[in-house]
Design an enzyme around this catalytic site. Sequence first.
Site, PDB file in Angstrom:
ATOM      1  N   TYR A  18       1.538   1.245  -7.321  1.00  0.00           N
ATOM      2  CA  TYR A  18       1.339  -0.129  -7.087  1.00  0.00           C
ATOM      3  C   TYR A  18       2.264  -0.778  -8.361  1.00  0.00           C
ATOM      4  O   TYR A  18       3.415  -1.625  -8.308  1.00  0.00           O
ATOM      5  CB  TYR A  18       0.271  -0.632  -7.146  1.00  0.00           C
ATOM      6  CG  TYR A  18       0.189  -2.119  -6.780  1.00  0.00           C
ATOM      7  CD1 TYR A  18      -0.040  -2.405  -5.588  1.00  0.00           C
ATOM      8  CD2 TYR A  18      -0.083  -3.186  -8.165  1.00  0.00           C
ATOM      9  CE1 TYR A  18      -0.027  -4.009  -5.331  1.00  0.00           C
ATOM     10  CE2 TYR A  18      -0.227  -4.335  -7.774  1.00  0.00           C
ATOM     11  CZ  TYR A  18      -0.032  -4.694  -6.601  1.00  0.00           C
ATOM     12  OH  TYR A  18      -0.186  -6.014  -6.307  1.00  0.00           O
ATOM     13  N   HIS A  22       6.074  -2.866  -8.369  1.00  0.00           N
ATOM     14  CA  HIS A  22       6.233  -4.064  -9.154  1.00  0.00           C
ATOM     15  C   HIS A  22       7.354  -4.168 -10.084  1.00  0.00           C
ATOM     16  O   HIS A  22       7.708  -5.250 -10.508  1.00  0.00           O
ATOM     17  CB  HIS A  22       4.890  -4.613  -9.296  1.00  0.00           C
ATOM     18  CG  HIS A  22       4.077  -5.345  -8.099  1.00  0.00           C
ATOM     19  ND1 HIS A  22       3.450  -4.435  -7.167  1.00  0.00           N
ATOM     20  CD2 HIS A  22       3.968  -6.607  -7.558  1.00  0.00           C
ATOM     21  CE1 HIS A  22       3.074  -5.322  -6.198  1.00  0.00           C
ATOM     22  NE2 HIS A  22       3.367  -6.434  -6.580  1.00  0.00           N
ATOM     23  N   TYR A  41       2.691 -16.053 -12.111  1.00  0.00           N
ATOM     24  CA  TYR A  41       2.307 -15.311 -11.072  1.00  0.00           C
ATOM     25  C   TYR A  41       1.997 -13.964 -11.796  1.00  0.00           C
ATOM     26  O   TYR A  41       2.845 -13.135 -12.519  1.00  0.00           O
ATOM     27  CB  TYR A  41       3.239 -15.112  -9.967  1.00  0.00           C
ATOM     28  CG  TYR A  41       2.585 -14.413  -8.794  1.00  0.00           C
ATOM     29  CD1 TYR A  41       1.153 -14.003  -8.682  1.00  0.00           C
ATOM     30  CD2 TYR A  41       3.690 -13.811  -7.473  1.00  0.00           C
ATOM     31  CE1 TYR A  41       0.813 -13.367  -7.583  1.00  0.00           C
ATOM     32  CE2 TYR A  41       2.909 -13.416  -6.557  1.00  0.00           C
ATOM     33  CZ  TYR A  41       1.881 -12.942  -6.439  1.00  0.00           C
ATOM     34  OH  TYR A  41       1.331 -12.334  -5.401  1.00  0.00           O
ATOM     35  N   TRP A  76       8.684  -6.766   2.535  1.00  0.00           N
ATOM     36  CA  TRP A  76       7.888  -6.491   1.082  1.00  0.00           C
ATOM     37  C   TRP A  76       6.427  -6.178   1.556  1.00  0.00           C
ATOM     38  O   TRP A  76       5.783  -4.987   1.082  1.00  0.00           O
ATOM     39  CB  TRP A  76       7.800  -7.682   0.302  1.00  0.00           C
ATOM     40  CG  TRP A  76       6.928  -7.253  -1.235  1.00  0.00           C
ATOM     41  CD1 TRP A  76       5.642  -7.684  -1.503  1.00  0.00           C
ATOM     42  CD2 TRP A  76       7.366  -6.354  -2.227  1.00  0.00           C
ATOM     43  NE1 TRP A  76       5.252  -7.293  -2.628  1.00  0.00           N
ATOM     44  CE2 TRP A  76       6.071  -6.173  -3.136  1.00  0.00           C
ATOM     45  CE3 TRP A  76       8.430  -5.760  -2.633  1.00  0.00           C
ATOM     46  CZ2 TRP A  76       6.207  -5.355  -4.220  1.00  0.00           C
ATOM     47  CZ3 TRP A  76       8.730  -5.218  -3.884  1.00  0.00           C
ATOM     48  CH2 TRP A  76       7.502  -5.089  -4.627  1.00  0.00           C
ATOM     49  N   TRP A  77       5.942  -6.673   2.431  1.00  0.00           N
ATOM     50  CA  TRP A  77       4.595  -6.392   2.996  1.00  0.00           C
ATOM     51  C   TRP A  77       4.520  -5.057   3.535  1.00  0.00           C
ATOM     52  O   TRP A  77       3.647  -4.293   3.492  1.00  0.00           O
ATOM     53  CB  TRP A  77       4.256  -7.675   4.061  1.00  0.00           C
ATOM     54  CG  TRP A  77       3.769  -8.698   3.489  1.00  0.00           C
ATOM     55  CD1 TRP A  77       3.385  -9.109   2.088  1.00  0.00           C
ATOM     56  CD2 TRP A  77       3.603  -9.778   4.136  1.00  0.00           C
ATOM     57  NE1 TRP A  77       3.013 -10.623   1.941  1.00  0.00           N
ATOM     58  CE2 TRP A  77       3.297 -10.938   3.114  1.00  0.00           C
ATOM     59  CE3 TRP A  77       3.394 -10.090   5.555  1.00  0.00           C
ATOM     60  CZ2 TRP A  77       2.869 -12.278   3.662  1.00  0.00           C
ATOM     61  CZ3 TRP A  77       3.229 -11.378   5.778  1.00  0.00           C
ATOM     62  CH2 TRP A  77       2.845 -12.499   4.931  1.00  0.00           C
TER      63      TRP A  77
END
Length: 104
Positions: A18, A22, A41, A76-77
């Site tokens: 993960y 990113h 963010y 992306w999802w």
Amino acid sequence: MQRKAFKMFLLPGFEAEYARRHDLIWPELVDLLHAVGIQNYSIFLDSETLTLFAYLEAPDLGALEQLPAQEVMQRWWKYMGDIMQANPDNSPVAIDIPSVFYLP
């Protein structure tokens, strides 16, 4: 500036993956997030529960409703869907967290 917090859920064993994904976030996704006004963010991981805590600011949170229709967001999802809890449309399972205190 409006603020939003929510939580998502990582699948066991994917903490490093993960973070790696990113670290390599796609520039076109960053451009889209900025285009809808997202600023500040951050995503944090509680490694004991694998809960991801996300916080962002935007001038108009309503503008975020445009994101699901965007091709880069859909990609992306799908890219992230194998390492976190996801809905049938590949969007992450996300639960809003209401604000109870704010000190500007």
